[in-house]
Design an enzyme around this catalytic site. Sequence first.
Site, mmCIF file in Angstrom:
data_model
loop_
_atom_site.group_PDB
_atom_site.id
_atom_site.type_symbol
_atom_site.label_atom_id
_atom_site.label_comp_id
_atom_site.label_asym_id
_atom_site.label_seq_id
_atom_site.Cartn_x
_atom_site.Cartn_y
_atom_site.Cartn_z
ATOM 1 C CE LYS A 57 -2.217 61.782 64.612
ATOM 2 N NZ LYS A 57 -1.439 61.234 63.444
ATOM 3 C CD GLN A 101 -1.364 59.443 60.263
ATOM 4 O OE1 GLN A 101 -1.299 60.443 60.838
ATOM 5 N NE2 GLN A 101 -1.033 58.219 60.997
ATOM 6 C CG ASP A 124 4.061 63.574 63.211
ATOM 7 O OD1 ASP A 124 3.368 62.994 64.435
ATOM 8 O OD2 ASP A 124 3.538 63.317 62.196
HETATM 9 N N1 GUN Z 1 1.860 57.063 61.600
HETATM 10 C C1 GUN Z 1 1.794 56.104 62.529
HETATM 11 N N2 GUN Z 1 2.242 56.909 63.781
HETATM 12 C C2 GUN Z 1 2.117 58.343 63.134
HETATM 13 C C3 GUN Z 1 2.392 59.450 63.700
HETATM 14 O O1 GUN Z 1 2.979 59.470 64.871
HETATM 15 N N3 GUN Z 1 2.704 60.364 63.051
HETATM 16 C C4 GUN Z 1 2.215 60.610 61.652
HETATM 17 N N4 GUN Z 1 2.735 61.649 60.822
HETATM 18 N N5 GUN Z 1 2.043 59.465 61.093
HETATM 19 C C5 GUN Z 1 1.975 58.144 61.922
#
Ligand code: GUN
Length: 298
Positions: A57, A101, A124
């Site tokens: 990211k 995350q 998100d």
């Molecule tokens: N863990 C697995 N997928 C995601 C996501 O799209 N965003 C976040 N913050 N954590 C995750």
Amino acid sequence: MENKTYQLLDGKAVSAQMKREMAEEVARLKAEGGKIPHLAAVLVGHDGGSETYVANKVRTCEEIGFRSSLIRFESDVTEERLLQEVDRLNNDSDVDGFIVQLPLPKRIAEQKVIEAIDYRKDVDGFHPINVGRMAIGLPCFLSATPAGILELIKRYGIETQGKHCVVLGRSNIVGKPVANLLMRKAYPGDCTVTVCHSRTRNLPDLCREADILIAALGSPEFVKGDMVKEGAVVIDVGTTRVPDATRKSGFKLTGDVKFDEVAPRCSFITPVPGGVGPMTIISLMRNTLLAGTKAIYA
Ligand code: GUN
């Protein structure tokens, strides 16, 4: 007879194209003296998968021209300290959007952290306000995996109206939202949607009814060839790390679909890796751009 002429839904190529489009837009923003979109990511602990996702990211932000910040905590961080950081990011006017995350250590109430995020910075799309707005079709941040799947369907011009879509998995971040989005009165959408899960009876029979099959169980190679109708569109959201001693990394990223058996029966299918994964990251970038330009919430 088997249909050998399936087409790959190439998430890697589509996301690369979207990245170029966004980089151009950021260059234009810069030239006009506008604010550079800024994404912050909070990472707790050292889970291998989470480390990789967050690193990707941050790298993608740089490639597009966004600002990014990575905020790390050890896995013994308290819930209170994490909530304090969320509050700081909510109030940092340079940060347009941020993510925490997941998963978090079990001691920490994940939902409490999600609900502490200002929904206007919730790129998100996990905050109940964004989830609720999504469910009734209002402008919002769409969570990245469902948004990525829809974009892939759109860019390949796959017909969805009146199709039977079967979703395997009922998670808050994939199964539920993708089911909701595909039944909307829109394109992609207008599907008849069935959601299957661990308590579903006759799951293979339901799968065989699917024109569009979305597998989001996290169960490696769960979907076998005989569970898929000839000509179906198959979207594999699974990304399980299965131990593999022949690889340098020590694992093989494995989807929920037994690709070699299923692909010959499909009209379109996503590979793993290189299908939904890259589309997820690029959708988060799209949300960051929307947050930076105040395109959804002023
Ligand atoms: N863990 C697995 N997928 C995601 C996501 O799209 N965003 C976040 N913050 N954590 C995750």
